[in-house]
Scaffold this motif. Structure first.
Motif, short mmCIF file in Angstrom:
data_model
loop_
_atom_site.label_atom_id
_atom_site.label_comp_id
_atom_site.label_asym_id
_atom_site.label_seq_id
_atom_site.Cartn_x
_atom_site.Cartn_y
_atom_site.Cartn_z
N HIS A 1 27.84 12.39 5.90
CA HIS A 1 27.61 11.01 5.50
C HIS A 1 28.53 10.53 4.37
O HIS A 1 28.65 9.33 4.12
N ASP B 1 18.43 6.45 8.00
CA ASP B 1 18.61 7.77 7.39
C ASP B 1 17.25 8.35 7.01
O ASP B 1 16.33 7.62 6.67
N ASP C 1 20.16 9.28 -0.10
CA ASP C 1 21.58 9.50 -0.45
C ASP C 1 22.01 8.69 -1.67
O ASP C 1 23.12 8.16 -1.72
N ASP D 1 22.75 7.52 10.05
CA ASP D 1 22.64 8.97 9.95
C ASP D 1 21.66 9.41 11.04
O ASP D 1 20.52 8.95 11.07
MN MN Z 1 22.57 10.41 5.03
#
Ligand code: MN
Length: 275
Positions: A95, A118, A122, A203
């Motif tokens: 990612h 996702d 993150d 993701d």
């Molecule tokens: Mn991610």
């Protein structure tokens, strides 16, 4: 396909420089491209032959030794692909590849927002791999645009919550999507939070591991195919989506192609909805 007339520009980025757990994301782009031959050329929802819009697939961006150099290579490769009428789709890789893509996109499209699917937020300022870690990707994105909406998040640290408090209200959890009414409300919330021009970063671990097991950190309790495609459909209809990436596919080498096949279908959906 002649890149001059193609609508979709597929750029493979087989990079996994900062992966800390299960490896294999570098093989993601090849695996997705390989199974994509098996996918129908017509979308079953819209009945459109999205492939007729033209798909140009580029040579992979060669993986660099340092994250800084990798970010530069990705930026240089993707920057020319952001032009009115062109829709880049980047295949990861881990990612961490997303921030240079968003930077390139934001130079062409001011007031850009990012829709992130996702399991993980993150948002760590630094992690293994430093500022350019996969776990810091969206923190770097927030330095480019404040408009970040997150869907499917179910794993994050206390530090992320503390350091990015404004993201908490722009987060759609999986339980919010589990009834028809919930899904409808969530879509409205997503549309309200985004600007008119949207970049999508997907993701693959946003999906439940039952759908997409071959990924670095398969978190239980994820999204279904129907939830994800319903959101993509509504966002593509209501907004101007200008590009996307699909990351963190780490294919098995035992013949189980479930995850890369789903990723290829996801790419096809993104194309069909944004022809
Ligand atoms: Mn991610």
């Amino acid at each position: 396909m002649n890149p001059e007339t193609a609508r979709f520009h597929v750029l493979p980025v087989p990079y996994e420089g900062t992966v800390c757990f299960m490896h294999g994301a570098a093989r993601g782009p090849d695996a997705i491209l390989e199974v994509s031959d098996q996918i129908e050329r017509i979308d079953e929802t819209l009945q459109n032959e999205y492939v007729n819009a033209g798909i140009a697939t580029y040579d992979p961006v060669p993986a660099a030794d340092s994250p800084v150099e990798e970010m530069r290579r990705i930026y240089d490769a993707v920057r020319p692909l952001f032009r009115p009428g062109r829709f880049p789709i980047v295949l990861g890789g881990e990612h961490s590849i997303t921030p240079p893509i968003v930077r390139a996109a934001a130079e062409v499209y001011p007031n850009l927002s990012v829709l992130q699917f996702d399991a993980h937020s993150d948002l760590r300022d630094e992690f293994t791999g430093g500022k350019y870690s996969h776990a810091s990707a969206m923190r770097r994105v927030l330095e480019i645009t404040p408009f970040l909406t997150q869907v499917g998040i179910r794993s994050y640290s206390a530090v992320e919550l503390r350091e990015c408090p404004s993201q908490i209200n722009k987060r759609i959890t999986v339980p919010m999507l589990e009834t028809e009414e919930g899904l409808r409300k969530a879509v409205q919330k997503i549309l309200d939070s985004l600007t008119d021009t949207v970049y999508i970063t997907f993701d693959i671990d946003a999906f439940d591991p039952a759908y997409a097991p071959a990924t670095g950190t398969p978190e239980p309790g994820g999204m279904t195919w129907r939830q994800a495609t319903a959101i993509l459909y509504e966002v593509s209809l209501a907004k101007k989506v200008i590009g996307a990436d699909v990351v963190e596919v780490a294919p098995y080498q035992n013949g189980n192609i479930t995850t890369e096949y789903l990723a290829a279908r996801l790419v096809a959906k993104i194309m069909a909805f944004n022809c």
